[in-house]
Design a protein around this motif. Structure first.
Motif, PDB file in Angstrom:
ATOM      1  N   ASP A  33       0.174  -5.643   0.232  1.00  5.01           N
ATOM      2  CA  ASP A  33      -0.010  -5.024   1.540  1.00  5.01           C
ATOM      3  C   ASP A  33       1.045  -5.543   2.513  1.00  5.01           C
ATOM      4  O   ASP A  33       1.551  -6.666   2.375  1.00  5.01           O
ATOM      5  CB  ASP A  33      -1.412  -5.351   2.066  1.00  5.01           C
ATOM      6  N   THR A  87      -4.047  -9.045   0.512  1.00  6.63           N
ATOM      7  CA  THR A  87      -4.436  -7.793  -0.140  1.00  6.63           C
ATOM      8  C   THR A  87      -3.283  -7.253  -0.973  1.00  6.63           C
ATOM      9  O   THR A  87      -2.127  -7.274  -0.552  1.00  6.63           O
ATOM     10  CB  THR A  87      -4.849  -6.742   0.904  1.00  6.63           C
ATOM     11  N   GLN A 108       3.790   1.668   0.111  1.00  2.91           N
ATOM     12  CA  GLN A 108       3.090   1.649   1.393  1.00  2.91           C
ATOM     13  C   GLN A 108       4.073   2.011   2.498  1.00  2.91           C
ATOM     14  O   GLN A 108       5.116   1.365   2.656  1.00  2.91           O
ATOM     15  CB  GLN A 108       2.455   0.290   1.673  1.00  2.91           C
ATOM     16  N   PRO A 132      -5.453   2.800   3.279  1.00  2.00           N
ATOM     17  CA  PRO A 132      -5.742   1.643   2.432  1.00  2.00           C
ATOM     18  C   PRO A 132      -7.195   1.517   1.996  1.00  2.00           C
ATOM     19  O   PRO A 132      -7.485   0.852   1.000  1.00  2.00           O
ATOM     20  CB  PRO A 132      -5.323   0.453   3.304  1.00  2.00           C
ATOM     21  N   SER A 157      -7.586  -1.601  -4.799  1.00  6.78           N
ATOM     22  CA  SER A 157      -7.195  -2.680  -3.901  1.00  6.78           C
ATOM     23  C   SER A 157      -7.944  -3.939  -4.319  1.00  6.78           C
ATOM     24  O   SER A 157      -8.990  -3.877  -4.971  1.00  6.78           O
ATOM     25  CB  SER A 157      -7.516  -2.333  -2.446  1.00  6.78           C
ATOM     26  N   TYR A 177      -2.383  -3.925  -4.015  1.00 10.60           N
ATOM     27  CA  TYR A 177      -2.784  -2.642  -4.588  1.00 10.60           C
ATOM     28  C   TYR A 177      -2.160  -2.529  -5.977  1.00 10.60           C
ATOM     29  O   TYR A 177      -1.009  -2.922  -6.190  1.00 10.60           O
ATOM     30  CB  TYR A 177      -2.298  -1.482  -3.711  1.00 10.60           C
TER      31      TYR A 177
END
Length: 379
Positions: free
Chosen positions: A98, A106, A162, A197, A127, A108
């Motif tokens: 993230d 965090t 992202q 997210p 996540s 993903y």
């Protein structure tokens, strides 16, 4: 002067060879690039993320995620990885952190998710929080699952990017046997999707509110996108596999159709046209760049640092699985004006390409004894 320079380069290469250096090291002496091994012993590594203090997180397609220490040593597989369908091209695939990872830890990751009952699989995006001691995944949550599940071993796509606004792009393959579905909006096959997210749908997605359309869809008409990166202006670029020829670089825009399988610069395996054999049709987007024959493009990254000289800044690097090199694309806006083949003697499938916080480019090689490599500038 020109002849003198050529003689100097030849002499440098020859002297390096006499000293027992590798061919790549000899080229580095002449001003090209070479690699150094950061870590080895990775089984079919697929995705790479940077987690601070010189450590990196690497996925292995058989279903493992490991931390690579600054000295190149491999940690034990992280606990908490969900069940992965390791079949054909499927398995544990991409991973990214993230934008606020330093605060929230965090990350993903995407993978081939088996059906809850019966056969089939599809690409899922989850996540998780990386534990403080970086040994396990916590609070794992599937935030997107491709529909429908398909009995297929191929074309999972599965690159995560992202955006600057925090939303997530995920690339999705057509699953090989369902290529016509890339042209319809009632499924996620052959699409780029965009979600928040937490897995919810951004209200400005292009097909929100359209009857019969899945609201996560950002763009359609893709085949098997295994490369994705943000340019300096924040726009998404993708790379996708063609069939036999016709690999593409695209810049997917909201609601646009990139043509597969109605138009393509490739052909069927073994020869013969795809559909009507068209390469263009009104209403369908042309690729920014394409390859014939196929290079099998995988991971890709923009060069945002000056580690390799100012001439490289803004270049796009693309890994080749088929020919086992790194392609460097010089850009003029959205046009590729020159292509160079780097590391032509690497001899390994380049699966992922990332720029690290230190400004260096890192590569993953998709082999049973895969490596994490650092790209070094010439001297």
């Amino acid at each position: 002067m020109k002849n003198l320079r050529l003689f100097s380069l030849s002499l440098t290469t020859a002297l390096a060879a006499i000293a027992g250096l590798s061919a790549q090291a000899a080229l580095a002496q002449a001003g090209a690039v070479t690699t150094e091994v950061v870590a080895r012993g990775l089984q079919n590594p697929w995705g790479l993320a940077f987690i601070g203090n010189g450590r990196m997180l690497v996925t292995e397609r058989p279903g493992r995620m490991r931390v690579v220490a600054p000295d190149g040593s491999l940690g034990e597989p992280l606990a908490g990885v969900p069940q992965v369908d390791v079949v054909g091209q499927g398995g544990l695939l991409d991973v990214t952190t993230d934008r606020d990872f330093a605060r929230n830890r965090t990350l993903y990751f995407c993978y081939a998710e088996p059906a809850a009952s019966g056969g089939g699989n599809s690409t899922a995006l989850a996540s998780a929080r990386l534990s403080d001691d970086a040994t396990r995944l916590e609070s794992v949550k599937v935030i997107f699952s491709q529909r429908p599940k398909v009995s297929s071993r191929a074309h999972f796509g599965c690159r995560i990017v992202q955006a600057r606004d925090g939303n997530l792009f995920l690339t999705l393959g057509d699953r090989f046997s369902r290529m016509a579905d890339a042209q319809t909006l009632d499924n996620h096959l052959g699409k780029v999707v965009r979600i928040k997210p937490d897995g919810s749908v951004p209200p400005d997605n292009p097909f929100v509110g359209r009857a019969g359309a899945l609201p996560e869809i950002w763009s359609l008409g893709h085949r098997n996108l295994q490369g994705a990166a943000l340019a300096a202006d924040g726009r998404l670029w993708t790379g996708e596999h063609g069939p036999q020829g016709g690999d593409e670089i695209n810049r997917p825009e909201a609601g646009k159709n990139y043509g597969w399988p109605v138009i393509t610069y490739g052909e069927n395996y073994g020869g013969g046209p795809i559909g009507e054999g068209l390469t263009a049709k009104p209403g369908l987007e042309q690729p920014l760049h394409y390859w014939v024959p196929s290079i099998a493009p995988a991971g890709m990254a923009f060069v945002h640092s000056d580690r390799y000289g100012k001439a490289w800044r803004g270049n796009l690097l693309v890994g080749s699985l088929k020919f086992r090199y790194l392609a460097r694309l010089e850009l003029d806006g959205a046009r590729v004006r020159h292509e160079e083949k780097l590391l032509p003697t690497l001899g390994q499938r380049v699966r992922d390409v990332r720029q690290g916080p230190d400004g260096f480019i890192y590569l993953l090689t998709d082999e049973r004894n895969g490596q994490l490599l650092r790209l070094l500038p010439g001297r």
